[in-house]
Design an enzyme around this catalytic site. Structure first.
Site, PDB file in Angstrom:
ATOM      1  N   GLU A   1       7.711   2.500  -6.188  1.00 37.76           N
ATOM      2  CA  GLU A   1       7.827   2.049  -4.792  1.00 37.76           C
ATOM      3  C   GLU A   1       7.938   3.226  -3.839  1.00 37.76           C
ATOM      4  OE1 GLU A   1       7.507   0.086  -2.553  1.00 37.76           O
ATOM      5  OE2 GLU A   1       8.332  -1.902  -2.873  1.00 37.76           O
ATOM      6  N   ASP A   2       7.588   2.980  -2.589  1.00 35.63           N
ATOM      7  CA  ASP A   2       7.764   3.997  -1.561  1.00 35.63           C
ATOM      8  C   ASP A   2       9.205   4.008  -1.065  1.00 35.63           C
ATOM      9  OD1 ASP A   2       7.463   1.463  -0.479  1.00 35.63           O
ATOM     10  OD2 ASP A   2       6.034   2.042   1.064  1.00 35.63           O
TER      11      ASP A   2
ATOM     12  N   ASP B   1      14.643  -0.792   1.175  1.00 41.40           N
ATOM     13  CA  ASP B   1      15.494  -0.933   2.360  1.00 41.40           C
ATOM     14  C   ASP B   1      16.490  -2.056   2.099  1.00 41.40           C
ATOM     15  OD1 ASP B   1      16.599  -0.974   4.845  1.00 41.40           O
ATOM     16  OD2 ASP B   1      14.843  -1.714   5.891  1.00 41.40           O
TER      17      ASP B   1
ATOM     18  N   PHE C   1      14.211   4.013  10.634  1.00 49.71           N
ATOM     19  CA  PHE C   1      12.839   3.646  10.300  1.00 49.71           C
ATOM     20  C   PHE C   1      12.024   4.914  10.077  1.00 49.71           C
ATOM     21  CE2 PHE C   1       8.542   2.082  10.631  1.00 49.71           C
ATOM     22  CZ  PHE C   1       8.647   0.925   9.866  1.00 49.71           C
TER      23      PHE C   1
ATOM     24  N   LYS D   1      17.269   3.437   1.001  1.00 49.89           N
ATOM     25  CA  LYS D   1      18.106   3.388   2.206  1.00 49.89           C
ATOM     26  C   LYS D   1      19.434   2.718   1.856  1.00 49.89           C
ATOM     27  CE  LYS D   1      14.413   2.650   5.430  1.00 49.89           C
ATOM     28  NZ  LYS D   1      14.239   2.106   6.774  1.00 49.89           N
TER      29      LYS D   1
ATOM     30  N   ARG E   1       0.610   6.546   7.534  1.00 49.14           N
ATOM     31  CA  ARG E   1       0.754   6.636   6.081  1.00 49.14           C
ATOM     32  C   ARG E   1       0.277   7.992   5.567  1.00 49.14           C
ATOM     33  NH1 ARG E   1       1.678   1.444   3.932  1.00 49.14           N
ATOM     34  NH2 ARG E   1       0.671  -0.273   5.001  1.00 49.14           N
TER      35      ARG E   1
ATOM     36  N   LYS F   1       0.823  -1.202   0.000  1.00 52.27           N
ATOM     37  CA  LYS F   1       0.000   0.000   0.000  1.00 52.27           C
ATOM     38  C   LYS F   1       0.860   1.256   0.000  1.00 52.27           C
ATOM     39  CE  LYS F   1      -2.608  -2.607   3.316  1.00 52.27           C
ATOM     40  NZ  LYS F   1      -2.943  -2.715   4.731  1.00 52.27           N
ATOM     41  N   GLY F   2       2.142   1.077   0.308  1.00 57.12           N
ATOM     42  CA  GLY F   2       3.012   2.222   0.559  1.00 57.12           C
ATOM     43  C   GLY F   2       3.152   3.197  -0.597  1.00 57.12           C
TER      44      GLY F   2
ATOM     45  N   ASP G   1       4.246   3.263   6.651  1.00 53.09           N
ATOM     46  CA  ASP G   1       3.534   3.038   7.910  1.00 53.09           C
ATOM     47  C   ASP G   1       4.411   2.447   8.990  1.00 53.09           C
ATOM     48  OD1 ASP G   1       3.728   0.434   6.574  1.00 53.09           O
ATOM     49  OD2 ASP G   1       2.462  -0.267   8.220  1.00 53.09           O
TER      50      ASP G   1
HETATM   51  P1  IMP Z   1      12.794  -4.187   1.702  1.00 54.92           P
HETATM   52  O1  IMP Z   1      12.380  -5.527   1.165  1.00 54.92           O
HETATM   53  O2  IMP Z   1      13.604  -4.336   2.962  1.00 54.92           O
HETATM   54  O3  IMP Z   1      13.506  -3.360   0.673  1.00 54.92           O
HETATM   55  O4  IMP Z   1      11.481  -3.391   2.125  1.00 54.92           O
HETATM   56  C1  IMP Z   1      10.211  -3.933   1.920  1.00 54.92           C
HETATM   57  C2  IMP Z   1       9.093  -3.053   2.374  1.00 54.92           C
HETATM   58  O5  IMP Z   1       9.225  -2.782   3.757  1.00 54.92           O
HETATM   59  C3  IMP Z   1       8.981  -1.672   1.740  1.00 54.92           C
HETATM   60  O6  IMP Z   1       8.340  -1.667   0.499  1.00 54.92           O
HETATM   61  C4  IMP Z   1       8.138  -0.960   2.788  1.00 54.92           C
HETATM   62  O7  IMP Z   1       6.778  -1.258   2.620  1.00 54.92           O
HETATM   63  C5  IMP Z   1       8.665  -1.544   4.082  1.00 54.92           C
HETATM   64  N1  IMP Z   1       9.681  -0.677   4.698  1.00 54.92           N
HETATM   65  C6  IMP Z   1      11.024  -0.692   4.569  1.00 54.92           C
HETATM   66  N2  IMP Z   1      11.617   0.264   5.294  1.00 54.92           N
HETATM   67  C7  IMP Z   1      10.609   0.958   5.895  1.00 54.92           C
HETATM   68  C8  IMP Z   1      10.576   2.094   6.780  1.00 54.92           C
HETATM   69  O8  IMP Z   1      11.583   2.703   7.168  1.00 54.92           O
HETATM   70  N3  IMP Z   1       9.335   2.485   7.181  1.00 54.92           N
HETATM   71  C9  IMP Z   1       8.191   1.873   6.782  1.00 54.92           C
HETATM   72  N4  IMP Z   1       8.184   0.806   5.961  1.00 54.92           N
HETATM   73  C10 IMP Z   1       9.382   0.350   5.519  1.00 54.92           C
HETATM   74 MG    MG Z   2       6.563  -0.758  -0.395  1.00 53.47          MG
END
Ligand code: IMP
Ligand code: MG
Length: 178
Positions: free
Chosen positions: A98-99, A102, A151, A130, A164, A42-43, A158
């Site tokens: 994407e939002d 990470d 974070f 990040k 959000r 949803k981000g 969220d």
């Molecule tokens: P990744 O697989 O670690 O790159 O991140 C997957 C998902 O985790 C992202 O699409 C976000 O929805 C969520 N996410 C990662 N970092 C944050 C954060 O700092 N705050 C909130 N959601 C996050």
């Molecule tokens: Mg996301």
């Protein structure tokens, strides 16, 4: 907000300005070509809505939902499709919106999944990247902001499904999750 917010990292104005810049790049890169924006629920709802309105390109939009963090603040690495695309992406130019990236685990998996469907191209646009994301083999074409490893909440992001709707990006006060 109460005391959940620690500090503002990116203001509404900075987000708006960056969207305009990214939209101009995307318009130029996809000029005369078909473009399908794929938002990751949803981000990415806020980024998609604001970025798309800055684009002059007549693009299509579709959505996918994949599992991510649940209520915690660490990536599980487990990816599951909760909602698939409505669109057949064969021979389409796909731009994933994407939002945040990470660990990059979610997106690496998603890119592989979409590539297997025979699209003309798959590129990535993210509002926030990040530092961990730089260690994975993931080419991100458009990056809104490179932010430190904290974070973050707001502008689609969220913590346990809340915050959000903040119009800016900020950090969550540590006492909220420790
Ligand atoms: P990744 O697989 O670690 O790159 O991140 C997957 C998902 O985790 C992202 O699409 C976000 O929805 C969520 N996410 C990662 N970092 C944050 C954060 O700092 N705050 C909130 N959601 C996050
Ligand atoms: Mg996301």
């Amino acid at each position: 907000m109460g005391d959940a917010l620690e500090k503002v990292l990116v203001t509404e104005e900075q987000i708006r300005t960056r969207h305009r810049e990214m939209a101009a790049e995307i318009d130029a890169d996809y000029a005369g070509r078909d473009l399908l924006l794929v938002g990751v629920l949803k981000g990415a709802v806020m980024v998609m809505a604001d970025l798309a309105r800055e684009l002059h390109h007549p693009c299509a939009m579709d959505w996918m939902a994949v599992s991510s963090y649940g209520a915690g603040t660490n990536s599980s690495g487990v990816v599951r499709i909760l909602k698939d695309l409505d669109t057949d992406i064969q021979n389409r130019n796909v731009l994933i919106v994407e939002d945040v990236i990470d660990s990059g685990l979610t997106l690496s998996w998603l890119v592989g999944n979409l590539r297997s469907r025979g699209p003309a191209s798959v590129e990535i646009c993210t509002m926030v990247r990040k530092p961990l994301a730089l260690d994975v083999d993931l080419e991100v074409r458009y990056v809104g902001f490179d932010l430190p490893n904290e974070f973050i909440i707001g502008y689609g992001l969220d913590y346990a499904e809340k915050y959000r709707n903040l119009p800016f990006i900020g950090t969550l006060a540590p006492h909220m999750y420790s």
